[in-house]
Design an enzyme around this catalytic site. Structure first.
Site, mmCIF file in Angstrom:
data_model
loop_
_atom_site.group_PDB
_atom_site.id
_atom_site.type_symbol
_atom_site.label_atom_id
_atom_site.label_comp_id
_atom_site.label_asym_id
_atom_site.label_seq_id
_atom_site.Cartn_x
_atom_site.Cartn_y
_atom_site.Cartn_z
ATOM 1 N N PHE A 1 -6.172 -3.664 7.489
ATOM 2 C CA PHE A 1 -5.246 -2.833 7.310
ATOM 3 C C PHE A 1 -5.870 -2.171 8.678
ATOM 4 O O PHE A 1 -6.596 -1.646 8.479
ATOM 5 C CB PHE A 1 -4.487 -1.639 6.673
ATOM 6 C CG PHE A 1 -2.736 -2.222 6.890
ATOM 7 C CD1 PHE A 1 -2.032 -2.088 7.331
ATOM 8 C CD2 PHE A 1 -2.635 -0.274 6.968
ATOM 9 C CE1 PHE A 1 -0.866 -1.967 7.644
ATOM 10 C CE2 PHE A 1 -1.792 -0.259 7.963
ATOM 11 C CZ PHE A 1 -0.951 -0.514 7.050
ATOM 12 N N ASP B 1 -9.314 -0.892 -1.186
ATOM 13 C CA ASP B 1 -8.484 -0.266 -1.188
ATOM 14 C C ASP B 1 -7.468 -1.502 -1.874
ATOM 15 O O ASP B 1 -7.580 -2.344 -1.947
ATOM 16 C CB ASP B 1 -8.245 -0.259 -0.084
ATOM 17 C CG ASP B 1 -6.680 -0.535 0.373
ATOM 18 O OD1 ASP B 1 -5.752 -0.385 -0.185
ATOM 19 O OD2 ASP B 1 -6.567 0.250 2.103
ATOM 20 N N TYR C 1 3.706 3.602 -3.237
ATOM 21 C CA TYR C 1 5.385 3.530 -3.099
ATOM 22 C C TYR C 1 5.692 1.871 -3.350
ATOM 23 O O TYR C 1 6.391 1.880 -2.476
ATOM 24 C CB TYR C 1 5.402 4.105 -1.818
ATOM 25 C CG TYR C 1 4.573 4.115 -0.188
ATOM 26 C CD1 TYR C 1 3.777 2.586 0.371
ATOM 27 C CD2 TYR C 1 3.898 5.046 -0.328
ATOM 28 C CE1 TYR C 1 3.490 2.804 1.163
ATOM 29 C CE2 TYR C 1 3.339 4.899 0.900
ATOM 30 C CZ TYR C 1 2.772 3.354 1.705
ATOM 31 O OH TYR C 1 2.026 3.327 2.610
ATOM 32 N N ARG D 1 6.767 -12.447 5.030
ATOM 33 C CA ARG D 1 5.267 -12.333 3.866
ATOM 34 C C ARG D 1 6.661 -12.045 2.789
ATOM 35 O O ARG D 1 7.597 -10.790 3.052
ATOM 36 C CB ARG D 1 5.223 -11.016 4.282
ATOM 37 C CG ARG D 1 3.619 -10.495 3.006
ATOM 38 C CD ARG D 1 3.299 -9.435 4.105
ATOM 39 N NE ARG D 1 4.066 -8.136 3.672
ATOM 40 C CZ ARG D 1 3.485 -7.200 4.038
ATOM 41 N NH1 ARG D 1 2.082 -6.894 3.413
ATOM 42 N NH2 ARG D 1 3.729 -6.297 4.048
#
Length: 406
Positions: A138, A207, A232, A381
């Site tokens: 990312f 991660d 989240y 996605r």
């Protein structure tokens, strides 16, 4: 014998979805969430749905703890705001396969990653020069890694996670990898890669943003050094919910945070001019925590009461298998390309499909009540959160995609 018609296949798949939902032991967990009627929500890998108890909990925090108790809520009564980062960390820990006292919640994933990478470099044996970084990471992870490397005198070496083990040498100080690729949903081999890093004498940072809460991670069992992740997505903590930092117990005494804030001080209220790190995982704290978001996450974690991550993983694989079967039945050949691995050992909890005009296709799906997301330049996605996504959702999403392609 002729092939069954599309309508017959749709009827059969719909019936199977109903039967699978009826037999699903996790189906009743959907009642723990507030979801809009008529919507199939397959974007929990970006923002989890609202757990049913969060709104009332936040109202109580605002009106009673803040409104009535005022500053006393930092240390008095059930509120105990001061200890919330570690208390909530211990609620997150079982979902990571971590014993208590190793997870602290606060700050963003980016901030925690910076702490972890610089802390890892300071834990590494002297004389090593490289920081291996997932080449497809990312973007923020890459930006943070470049900064952390400059700060610690290391050289960033991009690496394909599939070949990371062979890239680890006596010159490797730190390894940063994503447990799952955010674009494709490819799951990387955390146990084997962690073992390879330890064998090379490197410190590994994982991660977990796209895996924790969707599948077992087992940080302690596999000897992970440091890990970060957001709350989240699959933890359903809400927009901007605080992230977490895992520091293995064996590293805590030596962990040297690059952000020595007053909340991580051994005596935070002594207000001394020099810094002395608190014992344990508390040294991962920096400044005053965001109490409203932190306590919203604490309430959200109630949705996990009595739920085993292993059962969630089993349903995740069944859901994504069924979705792929439905896509194959409904979408005309050649219109989408699967970029997520089909093997269970290489698949996280999402399915990514490549197609032309993907942004437009996703907008159309959303307009028809199927919410996934788009990743540039050509990826649709779909994230499957087993706590509230069912087999009928998977069937409807695939059928709607088929309708869009005619």
């Amino acid at each position: 014998m002729s092939e069954p018609t599309l309508s017959a296949r749709a009827e059969a798949l719909s019936a199977r979805a109903g039967a699978l939902d009826a037999a699903d032991p996790l189906a009743k967990l959907r009642d723990r969430f507030t979801l809009p009627d008529g919507v199939v929500y397959l974007d929990g890998n970006s923002l989890g749905a609202l757990p049913a108890g969060v709104a009332a909990r936040l109202a109580e925090v605002v009106t009673e703890q803040w409104g009535a108790r005022l500053i006393r809520s930092w240390t008095e009564g059930e509120a105990n705001w001061w200890n919330a980062p570690e208390r909530v960390g211990d609620r997150v820990a079982p979902l990571l396969g971590a014993a208590p006292g190793q997870v602290v919640v606060g700050d963003s994933t980016s901030v925690n990653l910076f702490k972890a990478l610089v802390g890892a470099a300071r834990l590494a044996a002297p004389g090593r020069a490289e920081m291996l970084v997932d080449a497809a990471t990312f973007p923020t992870d890459g930006y943070i890694a470049e900064s952390a490397a400059r700060m610690t005198g290391l050289r960033v070496v991009p690496v394909d996670p599939a070949r990371a083990a062979e890239a680890m040498t006596a010159d490797t100080a730190v390894v940063l990898l994503n447990h799952a690729d955010y674009r494709t949903g490819r799951l990387h081999d955390l146990p084997a890669l962690t073992a390879a890093a330890r064998a090379a004498g490197a410190v590994i940072v994982w991660d977990l943003c796209h895996t924790a809460g969707a599948l077992p991670v087992d940080l302690d069992a596999h000897g992970v050094d440091l890990a970060v992740g957001c709350s989240y997505k699959y933890l359903n903590g809400g927009p901007g919910a605080p992230a977490y930092l895992y520091i293995a117990a064996r590293h805590q005494a030596a962990f040297d945070s690059p952000l020595p804030g007053w909340n991580g001080h051994a005596e935070p209220f002594a207000m001394t001019p020099s810094y002395e790190a608190a014992p344990g995982v508390v040294r991962g704290r920096v400044g005053t925590p965001d109490i409203l978001s932190l306590l919203a996450l604490e309430a959200a974690l109630d949705a996990w009461d009595g739920v085993a991550v292993e059962d969630v993983r089993a349903k995740s694989l069944a859901l994504t298998d069924f979705f792929l079967e439905c896509v194959a039945a409904y979408v005309p050949d050649g219109r989408v390309e699967l970029v997520t691995p089909t093997g269970h050992g290489q698949r996280a909890s999402q399915v990514s499909l490549r197609t032309e005009n993907a942004a437009e296709v996703m907008r159309e799906l959303i307009s028809r009540g199927v919410i996934g997301d788009f990743r540039a330049p050509d990826i649709l996605r779909f994230g499957f959160t087993p706590l509230y996504v069912g087999f009928a959702d998977a069937e409807r999403a695939a059928r709607t995609l088929g309708h869009i392609f005619g």
